[in-house]
Design a protein around this motif. Structure first.
Motif, short mmCIF file in Angstrom:
data_model
loop_
_atom_site.label_atom_id
_atom_site.label_comp_id
_atom_site.label_asym_id
_atom_site.label_seq_id
_atom_site.Cartn_x
_atom_site.Cartn_y
_atom_site.Cartn_z
N UNK A 74 20.04 35.70 39.96
CA UNK A 74 21.03 36.77 40.06
C UNK A 74 21.31 37.33 38.67
N UNK A 75 21.89 38.54 38.64
CA UNK A 75 22.24 39.16 37.37
C UNK A 75 23.38 40.14 37.57
N UNK A 76 24.01 40.50 36.47
CA UNK A 76 24.99 41.57 36.46
C UNK A 76 25.11 42.09 35.02
N UNK A 77 25.59 43.29 34.90
CA UNK A 77 25.84 43.89 33.59
C UNK A 77 27.34 44.01 33.42
N UNK A 78 27.85 43.55 32.29
CA UNK A 78 29.26 43.74 31.95
C UNK A 78 29.32 44.43 30.60
N UNK A 79 30.36 45.24 30.43
CA UNK A 79 30.51 45.97 29.17
C UNK A 79 31.98 46.33 29.00
N UNK A 80 32.32 46.66 27.76
CA UNK A 80 33.64 47.20 27.44
C UNK A 80 33.51 48.71 27.53
N UNK A 81 34.15 49.30 28.53
CA UNK A 81 34.13 50.75 28.70
C UNK A 81 35.56 51.25 28.75
N UNK A 82 35.92 51.95 27.69
CA UNK A 82 37.25 52.56 27.60
C UNK A 82 38.37 51.54 27.76
N UNK A 83 38.18 50.34 27.20
CA UNK A 83 39.22 49.32 27.24
C UNK A 83 39.32 48.53 28.54
N UNK A 84 38.38 48.77 29.45
CA UNK A 84 38.28 48.00 30.69
C UNK A 84 36.94 47.30 30.70
N UNK A 85 36.88 46.15 31.33
CA UNK A 85 35.57 45.57 31.60
C UNK A 85 34.89 46.42 32.65
#
Length: 179
Positions: A74-85
């Motif tokens: 399994x996989x997922x992408x997480x990032x900081x976008x505009x102060x939200x995960x």
């Protein structure tokens, strides 16, 4: 499923990630799982270039779940976008869906966003006609925000639509200290 390990993906994982995400969402193979988009989209779900860009981005991680033999499940992408995960590119191998791997990976992603970036909320976009998928996320604490975003018709990097009413809805979850 126990005995899972979670780690950040590397460029060496790109071919396996493309294969995993494609198998979970597109084509006949995706019908083995419940996350298929085969009835609403054809074409690609992700490509090597997009994954590489996510790996290279600041405050962006692709998490992978592996079994004891090191197989990518399994996989997922997480990032900081505009102060939200931001949570996206979530895929579990079709034959393993429904066994708890996705729930564990979502928890690992939420923990990562809090621990690494100190963010208090996680957001995602879901195609709003995917009611069963939205219900899955709601059971995990995500709420529909009512914020709609247009589907990128004409941009085949996101797939080839089989219908003309696709759009995204933003879902959001507050992340507490337990994330």
């Amino acid at each position: 499923m126990s005995n899972l390990t979670f780690r950040a993906a590397t460029p060496a994982d790109i071919p396996a990630l493309v294969q995993l995400v494609t198998s979970a969402y597109r084509g006949e193979a995706s019908r083995a799982g419940w996350t298929t988009e085969a009835d609403i989209l054809d074409g690609q779900r992700v490509d090597a270039e997009a994954i590489n860009a996510d790996l290279a981005r600041e405050r962006s991680t692709i998490l992978v779940a592996e079994d004891a033999q090191g197989r990518l499940l399994a996989c997922c992408h997480v990032a900081d976008e505009d102060g939200h995960g931001y949570f996206g590119m979530f895929a579990v191998a079709p034959g393993l869906q429904g066994g708890g791997i996705g729930k564990q990976l979502m928890q690992a992603a939420e923990t990562h966003v809090v621990r690494e970036w100190g963010l208090a909320t996680m957001q995602m976009t879901v195609i709003d006609c995917r009611e069963e998928l939205m219900a899955f996320y709601e059971r995990r604490g995500y709420a529909r925000t009512g914020i709609k975003k247009p589907f990128p018709y004409g941009d085949e990097r996101f797939g080839i639509p089989r219908r003309d009413d696709l759009r995204f809805e933003v879902m959001e979850k507050p992340l507490g200290a337990g994330a």
